[in-house]
Design an enzyme around this catalytic site. Structure first.
Site, PDB file in Angstrom:
ATOM      1  N   CYS A  70      -5.745  33.782  -1.728  1.00 55.32           N
ATOM      2  CA  CYS A  70      -5.574  33.252  -0.377  1.00 55.32           C
ATOM      3  C   CYS A  70      -4.756  31.983  -0.489  1.00 55.32           C
ATOM      4  CB  CYS A  70      -6.934  32.942   0.270  1.00 55.32           C
ATOM      5  SG  CYS A  70      -7.996  34.383   0.498  1.00 55.32           S
ATOM      6  N   GLY A  97      -1.446  36.094   0.975  1.00 57.38           N
ATOM      7  CA  GLY A  97      -2.353  36.919   1.754  1.00 57.38           C
ATOM      8  C   GLY A  97      -1.772  37.261   3.099  1.00 57.38           C
ATOM      9  N   ASN A 171     -10.031  29.247  -0.971  1.00 52.70           N
ATOM     10  CA  ASN A 171      -9.308  30.146  -1.864  1.00 52.70           C
ATOM     11  C   ASN A 171     -10.125  30.275  -3.139  1.00 52.70           C
ATOM     12  OD1 ASN A 171      -7.466  31.580  -3.423  1.00 52.70           O
ATOM     13  ND2 ASN A 171      -6.286  29.764  -3.967  1.00 52.70           N
ATOM     14  N   GLY A 172     -10.602  31.476  -3.424  1.00 46.39           N
ATOM     15  CA  GLY A 172     -11.399  31.688  -4.619  1.00 46.39           C
ATOM     16  C   GLY A 172     -12.511  32.674  -4.370  1.00 46.39           C
ATOM     17  N   TYR A 313       2.425  36.080 -11.622  1.00 47.16           N
ATOM     18  CA  TYR A 313       2.673  36.857 -10.400  1.00 47.16           C
ATOM     19  C   TYR A 313       2.436  36.106  -9.094  1.00 47.16           C
ATOM     20  CZ  TYR A 313       1.794  40.487  -6.833  1.00 47.16           C
ATOM     21  OH  TYR A 313       1.800  41.242  -5.699  1.00 47.16           O
TER      22      TYR A 313
END
Length: 528
Positions: A70, A97, A171-172, A313
């Site tokens: 995210c 996202g 985020n996580g 990535y």
């Protein structure tokens, strides 16, 4: 701006320890006036030995492939149009996202929020931007890692508390989210979503402590897993990062006054913000207009676990991660592939976009010409981000078009960042052969992915990971390539130039903390 010498500090480095009072702050060779810190900063500065004050004047089925995490963004400034700045920050994080997006804004008195399913540009329009005014804002762009793809799981999560409204974006992924959720249920606390982020927001709302920093620090002790957070209160923005440093988070200074924080430095640069440094593992940073307050809530783990896939990535190539330019790391990944697996070929082509730098590195080190043999449709999102397998399968053909005049009769080296289930690679190889390629040699810029991730990356189970079930030779046969080589773990870490301090659990199965059975994206969905 009014200058009050007694309230100012001299900081040769914006984040060094407090030095004697001085009326101005030198930053990068420039002298900038500073102003009084936010009142909420004073008790922390005066009474807490853990805090340091710095003042600057500036309904889909679950996916089964590697997917984004995210993106989070936060800003505190005198600019009344913070919602628009947050919008552009999220736009720069859209690659992280594409399922949902949301923004929460506070003007110091009231808080308002809007979120929805879709891209940032689909969720927000000009009318909404004009109505969302304030000095503080946070935003989130989501790919689900815990909780399914429903609007109820979109972020931020906003709650009314005894201390006033709060909103949280995350985020996580917490590996102990199910246990924390059951604890809340046992206390009679209702929950409306299947997201671990809501669990974190509710815990924060009921946490003890005189200040928001105290309450965040209290909760961080109980949160186990990966998190980079942005939290909005009525009169400030806070950021926090887990003690392993798994997910990225960077603080920046606004060009005139204020600060911002984002998952990637590119989002800061989009709004004209200068990146200062990453939020340290285990650290809380409060953005209160002209003041930055920093507290080391948890000691960083002796063995840090930064996510390797940010380099491979996830991150934009122009981003800084662990002090390194991602583009440069990816070029070195390609160069290492040549050292490990040279091959006679006519062309080197990337699978756009994340593999372009690595293909440049491979071509440069091998002397084989670089070409764009695959053209990407820029209006189709990353196929890994599509929330269902059926959509991903269609997306591969919608997303890429081969260039027959480039490929016909040529021996082609294809550079890609990873192979997860193998289905996308198989279709790409078939596509290249249909376009006339004589040979297709796959080169992958990371080791085989043999284990799922539980730290905020949506990965398949062991059974769905092709490298867990097939050898590289068997995988090569499955995808139909003439040869296949994965970069070794040692080669990857050499390219990153950090032999330790990274999480490679998806390659090795060695996780930075215990991971129980049943941990996964849908674990909290079962209770709804």
């Amino acid at each position: 701006m009014e200058i009050i010498p007694d309230a100012c500090i001299s900081l040769p480095n914006p984040f060094q320890q407090i030095s004697p009072p001085s009326p101005r702050i030198p930053i990068r060779g420039k002298t900038i006036p500073c102003s009084i810190p936010h009142p909420l900063a004073l008790p922390l500065f005066t009474f807490s030995t853990l805090s340091t004050l710095y003042t600057l004047s500036t309904p889909f089925p679950p996916p089964s492939s590697l997917s984004e995490e995210c993106g989070v963004f936060g800003i505190s400034t005198i600019h009344n149009d913070v919602a628009r700045l947050t919008y552009f920050g999220l736009f720069a994080l859209q690659h992280r996202g594409q399922e949902a997006a949301g923004i929460a804004v506070s003007d110091g008195r009231t808080m308002q929020m809007h979120k929805g399913v879709g891209l940032v540009s689909q969720v927000f329009d000009e009318t909404l931007m004009q109505d969302m005014k304030g000095d503080y804002a946070i935003g989130h762009t989501r790919y689900s890692t815990t909780g399914s793809s429903h609007l109820r799981n979109a972020q931020p999560f906003q709650l009314e508390t005894r201390h006033g409204p709060i909103a949280l974006a995350h985020n996580g992924n917490l590996v102990n989210a199910a246990e924390l959720r059951e604890t809340l249920f046992a206390r009679g606390v209702p929950l409306t979503s299947s997201s671990d982020s809501e669990v974190m927001a509710v815990m924060l709302a009921g946490a003890p402590g005189d200040t928001m920093m105290d309450r965040i620090a209290y909760c961080m002790v109980q949160w186990v897993g990966a998190y980079s957070l942005v939290i909005l209160t009525r009169d400030g923005v806070y950021a926090a990062r887990d003690p392993w440093g798994l997910r990225p988070l960077t603080v920046g200074a606004m060009p005139e006054w204020g600060h911002a924080v984002a998952s990637e430095t590119g989002a800061l640069e989009t709004i004209g913000c200068t990146a200062v440094r990453e939020v340290k593992p285990g650290e809380i940073v409060a953005l209160h207009k002209a003041a930055l307050i920093v507290r080391q809530a948890l000691q960083p783990k002796k063995q840090l676990a930064l996510c390797t896939f940010e380099h491979v990535y996830f991150s934009r190539p122009d981003s800084l991660w662990d002090g390194k330019v991602v583009h440069n790391v990816r070029v070195r990944l390609g160069e290492r592939l040549v050292a490990e697996a040279p091959v006679e070929a006519d062309l080197v082509i990337p699978v756009p976009d994340s593999s372009i730098p690595a293909a440049i590195g491979y071509a440069r080190a091998s002397g084989i010409p670089f070409e764009m043999g695959l053209i990407k449709n820029r209006y189709i999102g990353r196929t890994f981000i599509q929330p269902s397998q059926e959509m991903r399968e269609r997306g591969v053909y919608m997303k890429f078009n081969p260039v027959p005049t480039v490929l016909e009769g040529k021996r082609v080296v294809v550079i890609d960042d990873s192979i997860v289930r193998g289905t996308t690679s198989r279709r790409l190889v078939n596509m290249l052969r249909d376009a006339g390629a004589a040979e297709v040699h796959m080169r992958i810029t990371c080791p085989p992915i043999t284990h799922p991730c539980f730290m905020g990356v949506d990965m398949p189970t062991h059974e769905e990971l092709i490298a867990h079930n097939m050898s590289p030779a068997e995988t090569c046969e499955f995808i139909g390539a003439d040869s296949l080589h994965y970069l070794s773990l040692e080669g990857m870490m050499e390219a990153i130039d950090s032999p330790t301090g990274y999480c490679n659990a998806c390659f090795t199965g060695v996780y930075p903390f215990p991971v129980g059975e049943g941990v996964g994206k849908e674990v909290l969905e079962m209770a709804i």
